[in-house]
Design a protein around this motif. Structure first.
Motif, PDB file in Angstrom:
ATOM      1  N   VAL A  54       0.800  -1.227   0.000  1.00  0.00           N
ATOM      2  CA  VAL A  54       0.000   0.000   0.000  1.00  0.00           C
ATOM      3  C   VAL A  54       0.832   1.276   0.000  1.00  0.00           C
ATOM      4  CG1 VAL A  54      -1.934  -1.143   1.152  1.00  0.00           C
ATOM      5  CG2 VAL A  54      -0.264   0.102   2.514  1.00  0.00           C
ATOM      6  N   MET A  55       2.125   1.162   0.285  1.00  0.00           N
ATOM      7  CA  MET A  55       2.970   2.359   0.401  1.00  0.00           C
ATOM      8  C   MET A  55       3.178   3.048  -0.944  1.00  0.00           C
ATOM      9  SD  MET A  55       6.819   0.861   0.830  1.00  0.00           S
ATOM     10  CE  MET A  55       7.746   0.317  -0.603  1.00  0.00           C
ATOM     11  N   THR A  56       3.502   4.317  -0.860  1.00  0.00           N
ATOM     12  CA  THR A  56       3.970   5.048  -2.025  1.00  0.00           C
ATOM     13  C   THR A  56       5.475   4.801  -2.088  1.00  0.00           C
ATOM     14  OG1 THR A  56       2.287   6.746  -1.769  1.00  0.00           O
ATOM     15  CG2 THR A  56       4.239   7.333  -3.070  1.00  0.00           C
ATOM     16  N   PRO A  57       5.958   4.169  -3.152  1.00  0.00           N
ATOM     17  CA  PRO A  57       7.386   3.863  -3.220  1.00  0.00           C
ATOM     18  C   PRO A  57       8.224   5.081  -3.614  1.00  0.00           C
ATOM     19  CG  PRO A  57       6.283   3.051  -5.178  1.00  0.00           C
ATOM     20  CD  PRO A  57       5.213   3.620  -4.282  1.00  0.00           C
ATOM     21  N   THR A  97      12.421   3.907   1.758  1.00  0.00           N
ATOM     22  CA  THR A  97      12.044   3.260   0.504  1.00  0.00           C
ATOM     23  C   THR A  97      10.587   3.516   0.135  1.00  0.00           C
ATOM     24  OG1 THR A  97      12.151   1.176  -0.713  1.00  0.00           O
ATOM     25  CG2 THR A  97      11.401   1.044   1.551  1.00  0.00           C
ATOM     26  N   GLY A  98       9.824   4.065   1.079  1.00  0.00           N
ATOM     27  CA  GLY A  98       8.412   4.331   0.824  1.00  0.00           C
ATOM     28  C   GLY A  98       7.806   5.155   1.934  1.00  0.00           C
ATOM     29  N   ILE A  99       6.521   5.410   1.804  1.00  0.00           N
ATOM     30  CA  ILE A  99       5.781   6.126   2.840  1.00  0.00           C
ATOM     31  C   ILE A  99       4.344   5.638   2.812  1.00  0.00           C
ATOM     32  CG2 ILE A  99       5.123   8.142   1.461  1.00  0.00           C
ATOM     33  CD1 ILE A  99       6.092   9.780   4.029  1.00  0.00           C
ATOM     34  N   ILE A 133       0.004   9.798  14.358  1.00  0.00           N
ATOM     35  CA  ILE A 133       0.640  10.364  13.169  1.00  0.00           C
ATOM     36  C   ILE A 133      -0.121   9.934  11.930  1.00  0.00           C
ATOM     37  CG2 ILE A 133       2.933  10.683  14.157  1.00  0.00           C
ATOM     38  CD1 ILE A 133       3.777   7.993  13.002  1.00  0.00           C
ATOM     39  N   ARG A 134      -0.077  10.767  10.914  1.00  0.00           N
ATOM     40  CA  ARG A 134      -0.852  10.543   9.697  1.00  0.00           C
ATOM     41  C   ARG A 134      -0.054   9.911   8.559  1.00  0.00           C
ATOM     42  NH1 ARG A 134      -3.051  14.342  12.661  1.00  0.00           N
ATOM     43  NH2 ARG A 134      -5.258  14.853  12.492  1.00  0.00           N
ATOM     44  N   ARG A 135       1.266   9.883   8.713  1.00  0.00           N
ATOM     45  CA  ARG A 135       2.142   9.326   7.676  1.00  0.00           C
ATOM     46  C   ARG A 135       3.330   8.651   8.344  1.00  0.00           C
ATOM     47  NH1 ARG A 135       1.332  14.763   6.909  1.00  0.00           N
ATOM     48  NH2 ARG A 135      -0.187  15.298   5.315  1.00  0.00           N
ATOM     49  N   VAL A 136       3.813   7.571   7.729  1.00  0.00           N
ATOM     50  CA  VAL A 136       4.940   6.828   8.292  1.00  0.00           C
ATOM     51  C   VAL A 136       5.924   6.490   7.180  1.00  0.00           C
ATOM     52  CG1 VAL A 136       5.663   4.733   9.502  1.00  0.00           C
ATOM     53  CG2 VAL A 136       3.462   5.756  10.030  1.00  0.00           C
ATOM     54  N   PRO A 137       7.186   6.916   7.304  1.00  0.00           N
ATOM     55  CA  PRO A 137       8.196   6.466   6.354  1.00  0.00           C
ATOM     56  C   PRO A 137       8.435   4.962   6.500  1.00  0.00           C
ATOM     57  CG  PRO A 137       8.926   8.449   7.496  1.00  0.00           C
ATOM     58  CD  PRO A 137       7.718   7.933   8.222  1.00  0.00           C
ATOM     59  N   VAL A 138       8.685   4.321   5.376  1.00  0.00           N
ATOM     60  CA  VAL A 138       8.966   2.892   5.331  1.00  0.00           C
ATOM     61  C   VAL A 138      10.450   2.740   4.999  1.00  0.00           C
ATOM     62  CG1 VAL A 138       8.399   0.703   4.214  1.00  0.00           C
ATOM     63  CG2 VAL A 138       6.607   2.437   4.523  1.00  0.00           C
TER      64      VAL A 138
END
Length: 141
Positions: free
Chosen positions: A7-10, A111-113, A98-103
């Motif tokens: 599901v992440m944005t790469p 590498t993503g969010i 939090i509303r966003r998490v870095p991956v």
């Protein structure tokens, strides 16, 4: 079990600590996002700059676009591993509000969010509503 990688944005846009908030804001505009991870020279996250950080930590106190990302960023940064479950990511977002998490990958590089919108698109309405409610609730005193 759904992984965050599904599901992440790469390959999200990132900046370094010396990037100006004007450039960070431009990255947000160009990438249609509200958070830019701040990384060290190895690509590991040291913080994040959100659109709200720019408003509250720079604009509201009379700062200008030349302010460094390091002066506006939220730190320490919370991350999830690329092989984490979406359930673990959701739990982190709820608990940390939090509303966003870095991956991050196995080397700790961004590498993503994952954003609330990603969860909303991947999840069921009831689950999405629960995450939004938990993340948006005022912090307990």
């Amino acid at each position: 079990m759904v992984s965050v990688s599904a599901v992440m944005t790469p390959n999200p846009a990132v900046c370094d600590a010396n990037t100006s908030v004007r450039d960070v804001a431009r990255m947000m505009l160009d990438n249609d996002c509200g958070e830019i991870p701040v990384v060290d020279y190895k690509g590991k996250p040291i913080g994040v700059v959100t659109d709200r950080d720019i408003c509250v930590r720079v604009v509201a106190i009379g700062g200008d676009g030349t302010t460094a990302a390091s002066d506006a960023m939220s730190s320490p940064v919370r991350t999830v591993a690329v092989d984490s479950s979406l359930q673990d990511c959701v739990a982190l977002m709820e608990n940390a509000r939090i509303r966003r998490v870095p991956v991050v990958d196995g080397e700790g590089k961004v590498t993503g969010i994952v954003a609330l919108a990603d969860i909303a698109l991947a999840g069921k309405n009831k689950e999405t509503a629960k995450v939004v409610k938990e993340v948006s609730a005022p912090a307990p005193n």
